[in-house]
Design a protein around this motif. Structure first.
Motif, PDB file in Angstrom:
ATOM      1  N   ALA A  15     -16.252 -23.323   7.126  1.00 56.18           N
ATOM      2  CA  ALA A  15     -15.164 -23.515   6.183  1.00 56.18           C
ATOM      3  C   ALA A  15     -14.720 -22.162   5.642  1.00 56.18           C
ATOM      4  CB  ALA A  15     -15.620 -24.423   5.048  1.00 56.18           C
ATOM      5  N   LEU A  16     -15.706 -21.318   5.306  1.00 58.25           N
ATOM      6  CA  LEU A  16     -15.421 -19.983   4.787  1.00 58.25           C
ATOM      7  C   LEU A  16     -14.585 -19.175   5.774  1.00 58.25           C
ATOM      8  CD1 LEU A  16     -18.572 -18.445   3.111  1.00 58.25           C
ATOM      9  CD2 LEU A  16     -16.236 -18.452   2.258  1.00 58.25           C
ATOM     10  N   ALA A  17     -14.995 -19.306   7.049  1.00 55.18           N
ATOM     11  CA  ALA A  17     -14.313 -18.522   8.066  1.00 55.18           C
ATOM     12  C   ALA A  17     -12.819 -18.799   8.029  1.00 55.18           C
ATOM     13  CB  ALA A  17     -14.870 -18.855   9.446  1.00 55.18           C
ATOM     14  N   GLY A  18     -12.500 -20.066   7.845  1.00 55.59           N
ATOM     15  CA  GLY A  18     -11.119 -20.489   7.663  1.00 55.59           C
ATOM     16  C   GLY A  18     -10.182 -19.882   8.673  1.00 55.59           C
ATOM     17  N   ALA A  19      -9.021 -19.541   8.208  1.00 58.81           N
ATOM     18  CA  ALA A  19      -8.001 -19.027   9.105  1.00 58.81           C
ATOM     19  C   ALA A  19      -8.281 -17.573   9.475  1.00 58.81           C
ATOM     20  CB  ALA A  19      -6.635 -19.147   8.461  1.00 58.81           C
ATOM     21  N   ALA A  20      -9.084 -16.901   8.656  1.00 64.41           N
ATOM     22  CA  ALA A  20      -9.268 -15.455   8.819  1.00 64.41           C
ATOM     23  C   ALA A  20      -9.625 -15.062  10.247  1.00 64.41           C
ATOM     24  CB  ALA A  20     -10.338 -14.966   7.857  1.00 64.41           C
ATOM     25  N   GLY A  21     -10.665 -15.722  10.796  1.00 60.59           N
ATOM     26  CA  GLY A  21     -11.124 -15.302  12.115  1.00 60.59           C
ATOM     27  C   GLY A  21     -10.538 -16.118  13.252  1.00 60.59           C
TER      28      GLY A  21
ATOM     29  N   GLY C  88     -16.791  -8.301  12.378  1.00 55.39           N
ATOM     30  CA  GLY C  88     -15.345  -8.186  12.525  1.00 55.39           C
ATOM     31  C   GLY C  88     -14.915  -6.740  12.743  1.00 55.39           C
ATOM     32  N   GLY C  89     -15.722  -5.972  13.460  1.00 51.18           N
ATOM     33  CA  GLY C  89     -15.355  -4.599  13.792  1.00 51.18           C
ATOM     34  C   GLY C  89     -15.624  -3.587  12.688  1.00 51.18           C
ATOM     35  N   ASP C  90     -16.166  -4.051  11.545  1.00 48.95           N
ATOM     36  CA  ASP C  90     -16.353  -3.157  10.405  1.00 48.95           C
ATOM     37  C   ASP C  90     -17.793  -2.642  10.346  1.00 48.95           C
ATOM     38  OD1 ASP C  90     -16.508  -1.920   8.015  1.00 48.95           O
ATOM     39  OD2 ASP C  90     -16.068  -3.694   6.776  1.00 48.95           O
ATOM     40  N   PRO C  91     -18.004  -1.335  10.486  1.00 51.89           N
ATOM     41  CA  PRO C  91     -19.371  -0.789  10.506  1.00 51.89           C
ATOM     42  C   PRO C  91     -20.125  -1.068   9.208  1.00 51.89           C
ATOM     43  CG  PRO C  91     -17.734   0.913  11.005  1.00 51.89           C
ATOM     44  CD  PRO C  91     -16.975  -0.305  10.653  1.00 51.89           C
ATOM     45  N   ALA C  92     -19.411  -1.183   8.082  1.00 47.95           N
ATOM     46  CA  ALA C  92     -20.081  -1.422   6.804  1.00 47.95           C
ATOM     47  C   ALA C  92     -20.770  -2.779   6.786  1.00 47.95           C
ATOM     48  CB  ALA C  92     -19.063  -1.335   5.669  1.00 47.95           C
ATOM     49  N   MET C  93     -20.339  -3.676   7.678  1.00 44.05           N
ATOM     50  CA  MET C  93     -20.901  -5.023   7.664  1.00 44.05           C
ATOM     51  C   MET C  93     -22.096  -5.170   8.604  1.00 44.05           C
ATOM     52  SD  MET C  93     -19.312  -6.678   5.441  1.00 44.05           S
ATOM     53  CE  MET C  93     -19.611  -8.418   5.748  1.00 44.05           C
ATOM     54  N   VAL C 137     -22.269 -27.542  17.177  1.00 45.73           N
ATOM     55  CA  VAL C 137     -21.614 -26.954  16.011  1.00 45.73           C
ATOM     56  C   VAL C 137     -20.934 -25.636  16.391  1.00 45.73           C
ATOM     57  CG1 VAL C 137     -21.996 -25.985  13.715  1.00 45.73           C
ATOM     58  CG2 VAL C 137     -23.183 -28.057  14.399  1.00 45.73           C
ATOM     59  N   LEU C 138     -21.613 -24.852  17.217  1.00 44.80           N
ATOM     60  CA  LEU C 138     -21.054 -23.563  17.650  1.00 44.80           C
ATOM     61  C   LEU C 138     -19.767 -23.744  18.435  1.00 44.80           C
ATOM     62  CD1 LEU C 138     -23.971 -21.394  19.002  1.00 44.80           C
ATOM     63  CD2 LEU C 138     -22.371 -20.812  17.198  1.00 44.80           C
ATOM     64  N   SER C 139     -19.807 -24.647  19.427  1.00 43.22           N
ATOM     65  CA  SER C 139     -18.627 -24.839  20.258  1.00 43.22           C
ATOM     66  C   SER C 139     -17.482 -25.370  19.422  1.00 43.22           C
ATOM     67  CB  SER C 139     -18.918 -25.809  21.403  1.00 43.22           C
ATOM     68  OG  SER C 139     -20.061 -25.417  22.090  1.00 43.22           O
ATOM     69  N   ALA C 140     -17.799 -26.303  18.521  1.00 42.55           N
ATOM     70  CA  ALA C 140     -16.743 -26.892  17.704  1.00 42.55           C
ATOM     71  C   ALA C 140     -16.149 -25.852  16.756  1.00 42.55           C
ATOM     72  CB  ALA C 140     -17.288 -28.078  16.905  1.00 42.55           C
ATOM     73  N   GLY C 141     -17.008 -24.956  16.246  1.00 41.07           N
ATOM     74  CA  GLY C 141     -16.531 -24.015  15.243  1.00 41.07           C
ATOM     75  C   GLY C 141     -16.046 -22.691  15.810  1.00 41.07           C
ATOM     76  N   TYR C 142     -16.167 -22.546  17.125  1.00 36.85           N
ATOM     77  CA  TYR C 142     -15.900 -21.243  17.718  1.00 36.85           C
ATOM     78  C   TYR C 142     -14.481 -20.761  17.459  1.00 36.85           C
ATOM     79  CZ  TYR C 142     -15.433 -17.567  21.225  1.00 36.85           C
ATOM     80  OH  TYR C 142     -15.194 -16.386  21.860  1.00 36.85           O
ATOM     81  N   GLY C 143     -13.528 -21.707  17.449  1.00 33.63           N
ATOM     82  CA  GLY C 143     -12.148 -21.329  17.211  1.00 33.63           C
ATOM     83  C   GLY C 143     -11.993 -20.564  15.901  1.00 33.63           C
ATOM     84  N   LEU C 144     -12.907 -20.854  14.950  1.00 31.00           N
ATOM     85  CA  LEU C 144     -12.810 -20.223  13.633  1.00 31.00           C
ATOM     86  C   LEU C 144     -13.667 -18.966  13.543  1.00 31.00           C
ATOM     87  CD1 LEU C 144     -13.270 -23.482  11.555  1.00 31.00           C
ATOM     88  CD2 LEU C 144     -11.126 -22.394  12.200  1.00 31.00           C
ATOM     89  N   LEU C 145     -14.484 -18.739  14.552  1.00 30.92           N
ATOM     90  CA  LEU C 145     -15.479 -17.676  14.428  1.00 30.92           C
ATOM     91  C   LEU C 145     -15.222 -16.498  15.373  1.00 30.92           C
ATOM     92  CD1 LEU C 145     -18.802 -19.646  14.002  1.00 30.92           C
ATOM     93  CD2 LEU C 145     -17.579 -18.344  12.303  1.00 30.92           C
ATOM     94  N   GLY C 146     -13.978 -16.123  15.490  1.00 35.58           N
ATOM     95  CA  GLY C 146     -13.675 -14.992  16.361  1.00 35.58           C
ATOM     96  C   GLY C 146     -14.162 -13.683  15.766  1.00 35.58           C
ATOM     97  N   GLY C 147     -13.904 -12.614  16.458  1.00 38.62           N
ATOM     98  CA  GLY C 147     -14.280 -11.297  15.943  1.00 38.62           C
ATOM     99  C   GLY C 147     -15.139 -10.557  16.934  1.00 38.62           C
ATOM    100  N   SER C 148     -15.309  -9.260  16.677  1.00 36.79           N
ATOM    101  CA  SER C 148     -16.172  -8.509  17.575  1.00 36.79           C
ATOM    102  C   SER C 148     -17.018  -7.563  16.735  1.00 36.79           C
ATOM    103  CB  SER C 148     -15.330  -7.735  18.584  1.00 36.79           C
ATOM    104  OG  SER C 148     -14.425  -6.912  17.913  1.00 36.79           O
ATOM    105  N   VAL C 149     -18.121  -7.121  17.311  1.00 36.14           N
ATOM    106  CA  VAL C 149     -19.050  -6.286  16.556  1.00 36.14           C
ATOM    107  C   VAL C 149     -18.445  -4.894  16.331  1.00 36.14           C
ATOM    108  CG1 VAL C 149     -21.045  -7.511  17.437  1.00 36.14           C
ATOM    109  CG2 VAL C 149     -20.246  -5.478  18.618  1.00 36.14           C
TER     110      VAL C 149
END
Lengths: 377, 325, 320
Positions: A15-21, C88-93, C137-149
Motif C-alpha cells: 500500500a505504501l509503495a502506491g503509485a510511486a514505484g 530506488g537507485g539512491d545510495p543513501a537507502m 504476494v510478490l507477483s501480485a504486488g510486483y507492479g507496485l514494487l519497481g525500482g533498481s538498486v
C-alpha cells in the motif's frame, strides 16, 4: 499469529509503495511511434524482412573491421519456449548458410537465469576467442552491466529484449509489444459491436514485452467501447487455458472475442467453445501453424499478429557486416512486424511443419528446411 | 504390539478421511453459492473430467507416501507421456492402442528405475525422483526438440475429452470420469484389498521393524514407485486428451499431488493414510482452484491462498492428532 | 568420537573437489580454452558459486536438524525485489534497504521455524506453503514494487579485491564462519544432536524446538543474503528470480551431494560448498563443450542421482 503479522506488514508495504514505484507499461508516445512504424515502408532487400529496417539511422562500424573468417559468440537467454526454439533453429541455419565466413560459432545457453547469463558473458569475454558477441538478454536491467563491460572489449549485437545502454553497436528488434497489441486490438474492435465482451488470455504478469501488448490492446478496446470481461494468466499451459475459458463459459458469460498476448494455446481456448457446443468467438492468436490451420479449417474470424522469429537471422547478418566494417542500421535496427490476415494466411501454412512452428520464421530458404524445424520431408 | 500401534493409527486415518471429505464438500458448497449452476450434474461431471488427472496422480502418489517417500517425478512422467504419445502416434488413429501399451511399459520402467535407486542405491527418494524429474523432462524436450511436435488423433484425445451427451439423470458423462472411477477402484483394491497397504504402512512407519517382521521392504518400495509412475501415465493420457500436446503439460503437478494427499490427511514420511486421503484431498484441491477461478482473484494471489490452505489443513490435522494422543 | 564424525564428511568434500577440478581442467584443455586458467577465468568460475553457495550454506543448517526449506526461492525473490524497490537507485537507502531485507528474511525464518518446530507441521509442507504465499504476494504486488538498486550497491557484486570478487570472498568468509559455528560452538553441537537423535537431545535437556527454529532463521537469513547479492548483480529484482534459478531444489541437491544426511545429524559446510563447486564446474564445462540445454538437464539429473548414490550406498539402514 506471526504469519498474520507478516502478511499484514507485507500488505502495508505494498500500500505504501502506491503509485510511486509503479511500473509504466502504458507509454502514449511509444504507442504512437509503434503505430506509425506498423505502416512504414521498410528499406532493404525486397522479400527479405529479416534484412530490412524501418527508418534511416545507420551507425559506422569501421573501427571493428577485421579480416578473415570470424568467431561469433552468442549468449542466449535460453530456449525455454517454442518461440525461442524456432528462433534458435533460424539462428543456427543462418550461421550455416554463412558458413564460409564463420570460423566458429560458440553458443552458451543461460537456461533462463539472469545470474548464469551474466557469468556466461563474462566467461566468453575472458575466453578471448570471440570476434563479436551476440546477446539475447534474459532480463533488460540485469544484463545491462555485463553487456556494457563486454562492449568495451568487442563489438556487441543485442536482439529481442534490449539493455539499458547504447554501448552495443546495434539493438535488433521488430516493432514491438505495442505494435502487437495494436494489430490484434484494432482487428477485434473492427469486428465487434460496441459493448461486446472480450476475454484477454495472457501468459505471465510483469514481463515488459508482454505487458505492452496488453496495454495497447486494452486502450483500443476501451476506446471502442468494448467490455473486457477478464484478463487471465495461463502460463502457456494448454490445460489451464482450456479450464479458464470453460469456467467463464460455465458462468454463463457471453464471450464475443478472445484476445491473446501469445498464441501458443489459442487452439486450446477454441476447444473450450467446441466442447461447450458454442460458436467460435472472434480471436487474435499468433503465427503458429496449429492456429493458422484451425483458422482455415473452421473459417474463423481471426487475425495473427506476430513478433517474427526471423529476427533471429538478423544478428548473424549484423555481426558479419560489422566485422566487414560496413555501416549497419542502428543504434536500433527495427524490423518490420507484419500481422497475418485472412488474405495472406494460406501462404503461411505448411502442413509439413509441427503445430507450434512460427510461420514468420523467414526460414524457407535456409539450409535444412523443413527437417531442422521439426518438419517432415 | 501391533495391536496397540494399530488402533490409534486406524482411528487417526478415519478422522483424516472425514477432514478431506468435509473440506471438499465445504469448498464445493461455496462454489455453488457463487455459481449455482455448478449444482447441475452436467457441470459436476465437467468438474470431474478436469479433476481426473490430479485425482489419479494423487492416488498413485499415496502409495509412495505410505512407504515414507516422495515421488517428485510424476509431473515429468505426465509431460513425457504427452510428448511421447504425440511423437509416436503422429496422428495415426490405428497406432493409438499399441502406443498406449508402450507408454505404460515406459512408465513401469521409470518407476522401476526410481524404486531401484531408492531401495538399492539408498538414495533418498526426494533426491532420486528429483533427478528423474530433471532427466526425464530433459529427455522429453530433447526428443521433441523443445516444442510440441507430432499430433494426437481423435481416438486418443477422446479418452480425456469425449463426453456422452443426453445421458439420463446426469446429463453428460465424460469418458475421463469413467476412467477416473475405474482407476481409483483399481488403486483402492491394490492398496486395501490386497494387504499391500498394511505392508506399505509398516515400511513407512519403521523399515527396520518391517524387515524384522519379514516384510520385503525393497519390493514394497519398488512396487510403490512403479504404481505411482503408472498412475502418472494414466493422468498424462487424460491430460493430453483434454487439452492436447504441450511440453509443459505436467509442470507443477508433482507438488500438487503431494499437497493433495496431505490435505486429505495422509502423513508425510509414512505411517498414516488411505486411498481416500488422496481422492478427497485431490478433489478438495481442485475445487479450491475452481473456486479461486470463479472468484476472479488475481492469479498471483491464488498461489498465496493455496499456500495458506495447505498450511492450515496440515496444521489442523497435526493439532487434532496431538490433542487426541 | 568427534574426529570420526568429521573425517568422512571431510573426505566427501575433498573427493568432490578433486572430481570437479578434474572435470573443469580436462574440459578446458580438451576444448583449448586455456584462458579459463587465467585469474579472470578462475574467479569467473568461483563467481558462479556465490548465489547457490549462500543458499546452500543455510540449507545445510535446516537439513542438519532433519528439516528442509523449500521457501528459499521465494525469500530470494522477495529480498531482491524489496532491495531494488526500497533503494530506488539512491545510495543513501542502501543501509535501510539491507536492514529491511534481512528483517524480512528473519521474519520468514521465524514463521517457518515456528510452523515446523511448534506447529508440528511437516517442514516440506510448511515451507512449500510459506513459499507459495510469498510468491503470490510478490507477483501480485510486483507492479507496485519497481525500482533498481543503487549503483554503489552493485559494487558488492561486481567489485573485487586484488582481482578476487568481494562476493567470492564473502561466500568463503561466511562459509568458514558457519563451519566454525557448527563444529566449535554449543549451538553447533546442539544442531548435530537434535538432527541425529531428537529424543536423546530432549532427554539431555536441549530445547529441540528452539534449535530447529534457529536453524530455520539462519537458513532464511542466508537466502536473504543470496537475494541481496543477486539484486546487486541483476540491478532490479523480479518475483521469479529465485524460482527461475531453482535455488530451492538445487540447494537441497548440493547439500545432500556434499554428504549431509537428509535425515539430519550428519554433514557440514565443507561438503556443501564442494557440491556447489561441482555444479559450478559442470556449468562452465557444459558451456565450453557447447552441450545443448536439454541434454544438460538430462546429464544433471543423472549426476545428482549418481553423486548421492556414491556415498549413500555405503549406508546400512533404509532410506525413504
Amino acid at each position: 499469529m506471526q504469519k498474520k503479522a507478516m502478511l499484514a506488514t507485507t500488505v502495508a508495504l505494498f500500500a505504501l509503495a502506491g503509485a510511486a514505484g509503479a511500473q509504466e507499461f502504458n507509454d502514449p508516445a511509444e504507442f504512437a511511434r509503434q503505430r506509425a512504424q506498423l505502416s512504414m515502408t521498410p528499406q532493404g532487400p525486397e522479400g527479405q524482412p529479416w534484412a530490412q529496417h524501418l527508418g534511416d539511422s545507420m551507425v559506422d562500424t569501421a573501427k571493428w573491421k577485421k579480416d578473415g573468417p570470424a568467431t561469433i559468440c552468442f549468449s542466449n537467454a535460453g530456449i525455454f519456449n517454442p518461440w525461442r526454439v524456432v528462433g534458435m533453429h533460424n539462428f543456427q541455419a543462418e550461421a550455416e548458410a554463412q558458413g564460409d565466413r564463420i570460423k566458429e560459432l560458440i553458443v552458451v545457453d543461460a537456461e533462463g537465469k539472469d545470474e548464469k547469463q551474466i557469468a556466461d558473458i563474462e566467461a566468453l569475454v575472458a575466453g578471448g576467442k570471440c570476434d563479436v558477441l551476440i546477446v539475447s538478454p534474459n532480463t533488460t536491467a540485469a544484463l545491462t552491466p555485463a553487456v556494457e563491460a563486454a562492449a568495451t572489449k568487442l563489438p556487441v549485437v543485442v536482439f529481442d529484449r534490449g539493455v539499458n545502454t547504447t554501448a552495443p553497436v546495434t539493438y535488433i528488434h521488430p516493432v514491438g509489444g505495442y505494435g502487437f497489441g495494436i494489430s490484434s486490438g484494432e482487428f477485434i474492435a473492427a469486428n465487434l459491436e460496441k459493448g461486446a465482451n472480450v476475454l484477454a488470455l495472457r501468459i505471465v504478469p510483469g514481463v515488459d514485452v508482454l505487458e505492452t501488448r496488453y496495454s495497447a490492446a486494452k486502450n483500443i478496446f476501451d476506446e471502442a467501447g468494448l467490455n473486457v470481461v477478464g484478463s487471465e494468466f495461463t502460463g502457456s499451459d494448454r490445460a489451464k487455458t482450456k479450464s479458464v475459458v470453460e469456467d467463464y463459459l460455465n458462468r454463463g458469460i457471453q464471450i464475443d472475442a478472445i484476445w491473446m498476448d501469445a498464441g501458443d494455446t489459442a487452439t486450446a481456448a477454441l476447444e473450450a467453445f467446441e466442447d461447450a457446443g458454442l460458436p467460435y468467438p472472434v480471436i487474435s492468436g499468433e503465427d503458429q501453424q496449429d492456429f493458422l490451420r484451425k483458422w482455415r479449417d473452421e473459417n474463423l474470424t481471426a487475425i495473427a499478429p506476430s513478433y517474427p522469429t526471423y529476427q533471429w537471422r538478423t544478428p548473424i547478418i549484423a555481426a558479419l557486416d560489422i566485422l566487414d566494417g560496413k555501416p549497419v542500421p542502428g543504434p536500433e535496427w527495427v524490423l518490420p512486424q507484419p500481422a497475418i490476415t485472412a488474405e495472406t494466411r494460406d501462404g503461411y501454412i505448411d502442413e509439413k511443419l509441427p503445430p507450434l512452428h512460427y510461420s514468420l520464421c523467414g526460414c524457407q530458404d535456409l539450409p535444412g528446411y523443413p527437417a531442422r524445424w521439426g518438419g517432415s520431408d | 504390539m501391533s495391536e496397540t500401534l494399530n488402533t490409534p493409527r486406524v482411528e487417526a486415518a478415519r478422522i483424516a478421511v472425514n477432514a478431506g471429505l468435509v473440506l471438499f464438500f465445504g469448498l464445493y458448497a461455496v462454489i455453488v453459492l457463487i455459481q449455482p449452476n455448478y449444482l447441475e450434474p452436467g457441470l459436476f461431471m465437467n468438474f470431474l473430467r478436469r479433476a481426473a488427472p490430479l485425482v489419479i496422480l494423487a492416488s498413485g502418489q499415496i502409495y509412495v507416501i505410505l512407504t515414507g517417500g516422495f515421488d517428485l517425478s510424476v509431473g515429468a512422467v505426465v509431460t513425457f507421456t504427452v510428448t511421447a504419445a504425440a511423437l509416436l502416434i503422429n496422428g495415426d488413429p490405428g497406432a493409438t492402442w499399441s502406443v498406449i501399451a508402450l507408454l505404460y511399459l515406459m512408465g513401469a520402467a521409470i518407476g522401476l528405475f526410481n524404486g531401484l535407486v531408492v531401495a538399492y542405491l539408498k538414495v533418498p527418494s526426494i533426491i532420486a525422483t528429483l533427478g528423474t524429474m530433471l532427466w526425464l523432462n530433459g529427455l522429453a524436450l530433447a526428443w521433441s526438440g523443445g516444442a510440441a511436435r507430432g499430433d494426437l488423433p481423435e481416438n486418443f484425445r477422446d479418452l480425456g475429452r469425449f463426453q456422452w451427451r443426453d445421458v439420463p439423470l446426469i446429463g453428460t458423462l465424460p469418458m475421463a470420469a469413467l476412467v477416473l472411477v475405474v482407476v481409483c477402484a483399481l488403486l483402492w483394491w491394490g492398496l486395501h484389498g490386497m494387504g499391500y497397504g498394511k505392508r506399505a504402512l509398516a515400511v513407512g512407519d519403521n523399515p527396520r521393524a518391517a524387515e524384522l517382521a519379514g516384510i520385503p521392504v525393497a519390493r514394497t518400495r519398488i512396487t510403490a514407485f512403479v504404481i505411482s509412475s503408472l498412475a502418472a501415465v494414466t493422468a498424462g493420457i487424460l491430460l493430453g486428451g483434454f487439452s492436447g500436446v504441450s511440453v509443459n503439460a505436467g509442470s507443477g503437478l508433482e507438488l500438487q499431488s503431494i499437497a493433495a494427499c496431505v490435505i486429505g490427511g495422509a502423513m508425510l514420511l509414512g505411517g498414516r493414510g488411505t486411498i481416500w486421503c488422496a481422492i478427497w484431498g485431490a478433489l478438495s484441491l481442485f475445487a479450491l482452484f475452481t473456486l479461486l477461478n470463479l472468484m476472479g482473484l488475481p492469479q498471483a494471489l491464488r498461489d498465496s491462498i493455496q499456500g495458506l490452505i495447505l498450511i492450515l489443513a496440515v496444521g489442523l490435522t497435526a493439532w487434532r492428532t496431538r490433542r487426541r494422543s | 568420537m568427534k574426529m570420526g564424525k568429521i573425517r568422512p564428511q571431510f573426505s566427501v568434500a575433498a573427493v568432490l573437489l578433486l572430481i570437479s577440478l578434474v572435470i573443469f581442467v580436462v574440459t578446458a584443455v580438451a576444448t583449448g580454452e586455456m584462458a579459463q586458467f587465467s585469474l579472470q577465468g578462475i574467479t569467473g568460475l568461483l563467481q558462479r558459486m556465490v548465489a547457490l553457495g549462500l543458499v546452500a550454506v543455510g540449507q545445510t543448517f535446516v537439513i542438519l536438524v532433519a528439516s528442509i526449506d523449500l521457501s528459499v526461492a521465494a525469500v530470494i525473490s522477495g529480498t531482491a525485489v524489496l532491495a531494488s524497490w526500497m533503494m530506488g537507485g539512491d545510495p543513501a537507502m542502501i543501509v535501510p534497504a539491507v536492514l529491511l531485507c534481512l528483517g524480512f528474511a528473519l521474519a520468514v525464518g521465524l514463521v517457518n521455524g515456528a510452523l515446523v518446530a511448534f506447529g508440528g507441521i511437516n517442514p516440506l509442507i510448511a515451507t512449500l506453503g510459506t513459499g507459495l504465499i510469498l510468491q503470490g504476494v510478490l507477483s501480485a504486488g510486483y507492479g507496485l514494487l519497481g525500482g533498481s538498486v543503487a549503483p554503489a550497491f552493485q559494487h558488492l557484486a561486481y567489485g573485487s579485491l586484488f582481482g578476487i570478487p568481494w562476493s567470492v570472498l564473502a561466500l568463503f568468509g561466511l562459509g568458514l564462519a558457519m563451519a566454525f559455528v557448527l563444529n566449535r560452538t554449543v549451538l553447533g553441537a546442539r544442531i548435530f544432536a537434535v538432527g541425529g537423535n531428537p529424543e536423546g537431545a530432549r532427554l539431555a535437556g536441549i530445547r529441540t524446538g528452539w534449535v530447529i527454529l534457529t536453524a530455520h532463521v539462519i537458513c532464511s537469513l542466508f537466502a536473504g543474503l543470496a537475494g541481496l547479492y543477486l539484486a546487486a548483480r541483476v540491478q532490479a529484482g523480479t518475483p521469479w528470480l529465485g524460482r527461475d534459478g531453482i535455488y530451492d531444489l538445487e540447494s537441497i541437491a548440493v547439500t545432500v551431494i556434499g554428504g549431509t544426511l537428509l535425515a539430519g545429524g550428519k554433514g557440514g559446510i565443507a561438503g556443501t560448498l564442494a557440491g556447489v563447486f561441482l555444479f559450478a564446474s559442470l556449468d562452465a564445462s557444459f558451456n565450453m563443450l557447447g552441450i545443448d540445454a536439454f541434454l544438460k538437464q538430462v546429464l544433471r539429473g543423472f549426476i545428482i542421482i549418481v553423486a548421492v548414490a556414491v556415498h549413500a550406498i555405503r549406508g546400512r539402514g533404509h532410506v525413504a
